[in-house]
Design a protein around this motif. Structure first.
Motif, PDB file in Angstrom:
ATOM      1  N   GLY A  82       2.638   8.521  14.845  1.00 54.95           N
ATOM      2  CA  GLY A  82       2.272   8.661  13.438  1.00 54.95           C
ATOM      3  C   GLY A  82       2.126  10.103  13.012  1.00 54.95           C
ATOM      4  O   GLY A  82       2.580  10.501  11.933  1.00 54.95           O
ATOM      5  N   ALA A  83       1.486  10.923  13.868  1.00 51.62           N
ATOM      6  CA  ALA A  83       1.318  12.340  13.543  1.00 51.62           C
ATOM      7  C   ALA A  83       2.654  13.077  13.593  1.00 51.62           C
ATOM      8  O   ALA A  83       2.920  13.973  12.790  1.00 51.62           O
ATOM      9  N   ALA A  84       3.520  12.671  14.553  1.00 45.62           N
ATOM     10  CA  ALA A  84       4.811  13.352  14.702  1.00 45.62           C
ATOM     11  C   ALA A  84       5.702  13.141  13.489  1.00 45.62           C
ATOM     12  O   ALA A  84       6.331  14.085  12.996  1.00 45.62           O
ATOM     13  N   VAL A  85       5.778  11.902  12.987  1.00 49.33           N
ATOM     14  CA  VAL A  85       6.613  11.626  11.805  1.00 49.33           C
ATOM     15  C   VAL A  85       5.859  11.925  10.521  1.00 49.33           C
ATOM     16  O   VAL A  85       6.464  12.059   9.453  1.00 49.33           O
ATOM     17  N   GLY A  86       4.520  12.045  10.633  1.00 42.95           N
ATOM     18  CA  GLY A  86       3.719  12.296   9.445  1.00 42.95           C
ATOM     19  C   GLY A  86       4.028  13.616   8.783  1.00 42.95           C
ATOM     20  O   GLY A  86       3.980  13.736   7.550  1.00 42.95           O
ATOM     21  N   GLY A  87       4.358  14.638   9.585  1.00 37.77           N
ATOM     22  CA  GLY A  87       4.708  15.937   9.005  1.00 37.77           C
ATOM     23  C   GLY A  87       5.929  15.831   8.117  1.00 37.77           C
ATOM     24  O   GLY A  87       5.952  16.351   6.992  1.00 37.77           O
ATOM     25  N   TRP A  88       6.970  15.143   8.601  1.00 43.73           N
ATOM     26  CA  TRP A  88       8.191  14.966   7.805  1.00 43.73           C
ATOM     27  C   TRP A  88       7.915  14.124   6.563  1.00 43.73           C
ATOM     28  O   TRP A  88       8.390  14.447   5.467  1.00 43.73           O
ATOM     29  N   ILE A  89       7.136  13.051   6.710  1.00 40.90           N
ATOM     30  CA  ILE A  89       6.811  12.186   5.564  1.00 40.90           C
ATOM     31  C   ILE A  89       6.031  12.963   4.511  1.00 40.90           C
ATOM     32  O   ILE A  89       6.274  12.832   3.300  1.00 40.90           O
ATOM     33  N   ASN A  90       5.075  13.800   4.957  1.00 41.05           N
ATOM     34  CA  ASN A  90       4.294  14.613   4.019  1.00 41.05           C
ATOM     35  C   ASN A  90       5.174  15.557   3.219  1.00 41.05           C
ATOM     36  O   ASN A  90       4.985  15.723   2.010  1.00 41.05           O
ATOM     37  N   ASP A  91       6.123  16.195   3.886  1.00 45.75           N
ATOM     38  CA  ASP A  91       6.986  17.148   3.191  1.00 45.75           C
ATOM     39  C   ASP A  91       8.034  16.454   2.333  1.00 45.75           C
ATOM     40  O   ASP A  91       8.387  16.947   1.258  1.00 45.75           O
ATOM     41  N   ARG A  92       8.527  15.303   2.775  1.00 49.11           N
ATOM     42  CA  ARG A  92       9.622  14.628   2.062  1.00 49.11           C
ATOM     43  C   ARG A  92       9.118  13.791   0.896  1.00 49.11           C
ATOM     44  O   ARG A  92       9.677  13.832  -0.205  1.00 49.11           O
ATOM     45  N   PHE A  93       8.055  13.035   1.115  1.00 48.69           N
ATOM     46  CA  PHE A  93       7.591  12.083   0.099  1.00 48.69           C
ATOM     47  C   PHE A  93       6.264  12.453  -0.548  1.00 48.69           C
ATOM     48  O   PHE A  93       5.865  11.830  -1.535  1.00 48.69           O
ATOM     49  N   GLY A  94       5.564  13.422   0.018  1.00 49.69           N
ATOM     50  CA  GLY A  94       4.300  13.839  -0.570  1.00 49.69           C
ATOM     51  C   GLY A  94       3.093  13.379   0.214  1.00 49.69           C
ATOM     52  O   GLY A  94       3.154  12.414   0.982  1.00 49.69           O
ATOM     53  N   ARG A  95       1.977  14.093   0.012  1.00 52.79           N
ATOM     54  CA  ARG A  95       0.742  13.795   0.746  1.00 52.79           C
ATOM     55  C   ARG A  95       0.173  12.435   0.349  1.00 52.79           C
ATOM     56  O   ARG A  95      -0.313  11.673   1.186  1.00 52.79           O
ATOM     57  N   ARG A  96       0.229  12.124  -0.924  1.00 47.84           N
ATOM     58  CA  ARG A  96      -0.345  10.876  -1.430  1.00 47.84           C
ATOM     59  C   ARG A  96       0.351   9.652  -0.847  1.00 47.84           C
ATOM     60  O   ARG A  96      -0.303   8.700  -0.382  1.00 47.84           O
ATOM     61  N   LYS A  97       1.691   9.655  -0.841  1.00 40.20           N
ATOM     62  CA  LYS A  97       2.422   8.517  -0.299  1.00 40.20           C
ATOM     63  C   LYS A  97       2.218   8.387   1.206  1.00 40.20           C
ATOM     64  O   LYS A  97       2.203   7.267   1.743  1.00 40.20           O
TER      65      LYS A  97
END
Length: 580
Positions: A82-97
């Motif tokens: 979760g933490a490993a993919v979380g960085g990409w998700i945060n940058d791509r889709f935003g912190r809120r999503k």
């Protein structure tokens, strides 16, 4: 957030409190995102108590140490992903999503665990929960940091740390509340879905991080949020500073190749930031905190307290102190600075671990003897004791270590007097209790048990205000904007990998080398952490995020960590002159 050389002073904590009536919107953002920390804390706390009752329901769990460690640590394996993919998700889709996705995974995992019919399904649920917690562990402090005024940024990110410890305290209360309820551990684990649902509702009504919006070209949305966060006299300066920062980042991104690990490590500011950020996260786990949080009831039992309920009640003290320590962190982190606070914390942890090492050594070497007469009083003598060459030299600790199938029934008159070494099982346990005796399978009766509780309490008091929150605060403010998501993900991943290693090995270590030697290992690791912090971790107190990057660019080793460097002092003086 993007201040123009604002210096944090002793009024930062009071200013943070004044936000509750001056600008409650900022606190609403911080608290809503901080529920991710509550989820993190609840999960780490609830499994420690639930495991006691899972062992009662699933006998294979009770007899296999590796299965107990798997139930605890599979959530950590999920958190690593979760933490490993979380960085990409945060940058791509935003912190809120990213936070909303984390909540959804946490809700699914809680439901699966509550309905588990065997250890395998329980482990699957733990993996889902871990995925959500891993994402939330980096997304929540990142969102708070990017939506906070510079002067109180540290205090508001520390709010996330307070909610982590508050979640741990809440989980212990929930565990105690359901000890007499049918289904015990199912309720304990299932209730965890409630904070996830609450955060989903709250985050649906909140905006995206203004920094991320500027980075994606949605400036008007970002400006609207900044106008709600800052006073009218400050907002335009903040908008201009943030806009300039993002424009520089975008130009650098367009003029350079795609972000890669190699390119990041070749960038001095990123590399130095990662040294500090990842190092703090790794040491946070390797000084042993989650052995205390995941296994505190088990540690209490190892110290000589036999009852599940007593163990839960005493572990409530540690989780309560953990929450109190987080409140202290909110006060001190913007007053004393990150570095001094974490060094004080680590020195206290060393002292606490010394106490625990001595106590468990004494408990192990002074456990009650096994009496042949007491043992023959029952009809189910432990086979290993029965066939021993020298049973007269057996004590309680040798009885428990001889086989997982052996237990110790203490003397009825005084638990420290010689007792019986018997076959472990529900029938034997009931027979022992019927005679008003105490039944031990995890630890032995000890007159030093209360000192173990003191040692655990001291550990939490020292760890929580500094090492408990500073790593998250530093990681939320030390990386350049362009790399913030991926670097935050790397640091969170390193935290969860370290967490997994410690959680998966603790019980096995206590069985292999003993509890006292296990805590001794943590002492040496903590001393190494102190040296690391002195050398590699910069002081980010009161610095706008752009200034942190400049400091890393030209930073040299500052062994006099309690003093500001002369260069920084000159910069602050220049900024004050320009502002006047």
């Amino acid at each position: 957030m993007e201040g123009g050389g604002v210096e944090v002073d002793v009024s930062a904590f009071r200013e943070c409190l004044s936000l509750s009536w001056k600008n409650p919107y900022v606190l609403r953002l911080a608290f809503s995102a901080g529920i991710g920390g509550l989820l993190f804390g609840y999960d780490t706390g609830v499994i420690s108590g639930a495991l006691l009752y899972i062992r009662d329901d699933f006998k294979e769990v009770d007899s296999k140490t590796w299965l107990q460690e798997a139930i605890v640590s599979m959530a950590l394996a999920g958190a690593i992903i979760g933490a490993a993919v979380g960085g990409w998700i945060n940058d791509r889709f935003g912190r809120r999503k990213a936070i909303l996705l984390a909540d959804t995974l946490f809700f699914i995992g809680s439901a699966v665990m509550a309905a588990a019919t065997n250890p395998s399904i329980l482990i699957v649920g733990r993996v889902f929960v871990g995925l959500g917690v891993g994402m939330a562990s980096m997304a929540s402090p990142l969102y708070i940091s990017e939506a906070s005024p510079t002067r109180v940024r540290g205090a508001l990110v520390s709010l996330n740390g307070f909610l982590i410890t508050g979640g741990q305290f809440l989980s212990n209360l929930i565990n105690l509340a359901f000890t007499k309820a049918p289904g015990t551990w199912r309720w304990m684990l299932g209730v965890a879905a409630v904070p996830a649902l609450i955060q989903i509702v709250l985050m649906m009504m909140l905006p995206e991080s203004p920094r991320w919006l500027f980075r994606k070209g949605r400036e008007e949305e970002g400006k609207a949020i900044l106008r709600k966060i800052y006073p009218p006299q400050e907002v335009e300066a903040e908008i201009n500073t943030l806009k300039e920062s993002v424009e520089i980042e975008i130009k650098e991104a367009e003029a350079s190749d795609k972000v890669s690990i190699v390119k990041m490590l070749k960038t001095k500011t990123v590399r130095r930031g990662l040294y500090a950020g990842m190092g703090l996260q790794i040491f946070q786990q390797f000084v042993g905190i989650n052995t205390v949080m995941y296994y505190s009831p088990t540690i209490v039992q190892l110290a000589g307290f036999a009852s599940n309920r007593t163990a839960l009640l005493l572990s409530l003290i540690t989780s309560g102190l953990n929450a109190f320590g987080s409140i202290l962190s909110i006060y001190f982190i913007d007053r004393t600075g990150r570095k001094k606070l974490v060094l004080f914390s680590l020195c206290g942890v060393v002292f606490s671990l010394v106490v625990l090492t001595v106590v468990f050594h004494q408990s192990t070497t002074h456990s009650p003897m096994v009496s042949a007469l007491e043992t023959s009083h029952f009809n189910n003598t432990c086979p290993d004791y029965h066939s021993a060459v020298n049973p007269g030299g057996w004590d309680c600790m040798k009885c428990l270590k001889a086989s997982p199938g052996c237990g110790f029934c203490a003397s009825g008159a005084n638990k420290l007097l010689p007792g019986a070494c018997l076959i472990s099982g529900d029938t034997t346990k009931d027979q022992c209790h019927k005679e008003d005796r105490l039944w031990y399978t995890r630890g032995c009766p000890s007159k030093f048990g209360w000192l173990a509780i003191v040692g655990l309490a001291l550990y939490i008091i020292f760890f929580s205000p500094g090492m408990g929150t500073v790593p998250w605060v530093v990681n939320s403010e030390i990386y350049p904007l362009r790399y913030r998501g991926i670097c935050g993900g790397m640091a969170s991943t390193s935290n969860w990998v370290s967490n997994l290693i410690v959680a998966q090995s603790f019980l096995s270590l206590t069985q292999a080398i003993g509890t006292s030697w296990t805590f001794m290992i943590f002492i040496f690791i903590t001393i190494a952490a102190i040296i690391f912090v002195i050398i590699f971790v910069p002081e980010t107190k009161g610095l706008p995020m752009e200034e942190v990057e400049k400091m890393l660019e030209g930073r040299d080793l500052n062994f006099k960590f309690w003093q500001r460097s002369s260069r920084h002092a000159e910069e602050v003086a220049t900024q004050k002159t320009q502002s006047t």
